[in-house]
Design an enzyme around this catalytic site. Structure first.
Site, short mmCIF file in Angstrom:
data_model
loop_
_atom_site.label_atom_id
_atom_site.label_comp_id
_atom_site.label_asym_id
_atom_site.label_seq_id
_atom_site.Cartn_x
_atom_site.Cartn_y
_atom_site.Cartn_z
CE LYS A 98 -30.61 -8.60 57.40
NZ LYS A 98 -31.95 -7.97 57.35
CB THR A 130 -27.45 -13.02 54.30
OG1 THR A 130 -27.18 -14.01 53.29
CG2 THR A 130 -26.15 -12.62 54.97
N GLY A 131 -30.25 -15.11 54.60
CA GLY A 131 -31.48 -15.42 53.89
C GLY A 131 -32.67 -15.57 54.81
CB ALA A 182 -44.56 -18.24 64.43
CG ASP A 221 -27.29 -15.43 45.60
OD1 ASP A 221 -26.21 -15.32 44.97
OD2 ASP A 221 -27.53 -14.79 46.63
CG ASN A 264 -28.66 -20.25 51.22
OD1 ASN A 264 -27.48 -19.93 51.28
ND2 ASN A 264 -29.50 -19.68 50.37
CD GLU A 265 -32.53 -21.51 53.96
OE1 GLU A 265 -33.09 -21.98 52.96
OE2 GLU A 265 -31.89 -20.44 53.94
NE ARG A 299 -49.15 -26.27 70.12
CZ ARG A 299 -50.31 -26.55 70.70
NH1 ARG A 299 -50.39 -26.64 72.02
NH2 ARG A 299 -51.39 -26.73 69.96
#
Length: 268
Positions: A165, A161-162, A185, A46, A122-123, A148
């Site tokens: 996920k 899916t990366g 977070a 990939d 992807n992102e 924050r």
């Protein structure tokens, strides 16, 4: 047909590339053209395909991608190394047809009103390294939350899916032109209140992040971009799409099942 081969330097990959090139040289009408290809064949994984995508993103509308994996099964690679002969035969035995997946468009606006555009397969994520990220998050033009935390990740359906996920985001079928945002977070108190849950947006909607810092880090498909004096970062589904050759294109949920669950026999 103008073809180029993009690959990594693993020993098995180089063996497959040499065999693939010999097969293509026997086909009438094949021209090896790394500058303006009709078809980009990637050999590796990939990561190899994502690198090829960014190399040709300015020509993305006119290119079809074919992925051959020489390691673990990936989400963008349909063929295995031993299937190269079958893949080449199929490529020349039928009319071209593609499966198209949505891409993420990122627009960075600086305090000097300079605009920078990026395209992600992807992102894209926005973070701070040594401090928490404080940012206002808008959906369309309405304030959604005061965030924050470590950062925010906005992903495409194929990118779901990366990294998405791993952050607890949903896996989305790539035929859905949806945008997904997952918090990294997040911290919730009386001042900073966030949903603390991934959200999925309709294709005509967009996300705007206004970071409260003069320095943050943005990633686009894992590539790090240092950002200073960002006025806002806008994310939306791009009008452009990536096109994969449809023949032999693996069913999406089969990819998910193989990557994360494994064969049924493995669970017994």
């Amino acid at each position: 047909m103008r073809i180029t081969i993009a690959h990594n330097t693993n020993q098995e990959t180089l063996r497959v590339v040499a065999h693939l090139r010999k097969l293509l040289e026997t086909k009438e009408g094949v021209v090896f053209d790394a500058k303006y290809p009709d078809v980009v064949i990637t050999v590796g994984g990939d990561g190899t395909l994502i690198n090829a995508f960014h190399r040709y993103e300015n020509q993305i509308s006119s290119i079809r991608f074919i992925g051959i994996h020489t390691g673990h099964l990936g989400f963008y690679t349909d063929w295995r190394g031993p299937e190269v002969d079958k893949m080449v035969d199929a490529l020349f035995l039928r009319e071209p047809e593609s499966a198209s997946y949505p891409l993420l468009e990122v627009e960075l606006l600086t305090e000097a009103n300079e605009k920078k555009h990026f395209l992600a397969l992807n992102e894209s994520a926005v973070k701070r390294i040594s401090h928490t990220l404080e940012a206002k998050v808008y959906i369309d033009d309405q304030l959604f939350e005061n965030f924050r935390g470590d950062g925010l990740c906005i992903s495409t359906p194929t990118g779901s899916t990366g990294y998405n996920k791993s952050l607890g985001g949903a896996v989305i079928h790539p035929r859905l032109k949806a945008l997904q945002m997952a918090e990294i977070a997040s911290i919730n108190n009386r001042i900073f209140r966030s949903l603390s849950s991934p959200i999925v947006l309709a294709p005509e909607q967009w996300i705007t992040v206004i970071p409260d810092a003069d320095h943050c880090v943005m990633t686009v498909d894992g590539r790090r971009i240092n950002v200073r004096n960002a006025k806002q970062i806008e994310y939306r589904i791009s009008s452009k799409e990536i096109h994969f050759d449809r023949f032999g294109h693996t069913h999406f949920w089969s990819r998910v099942q193989s990557a994360f669950i494994g064969d049924k026999d493995d669970t017994i």
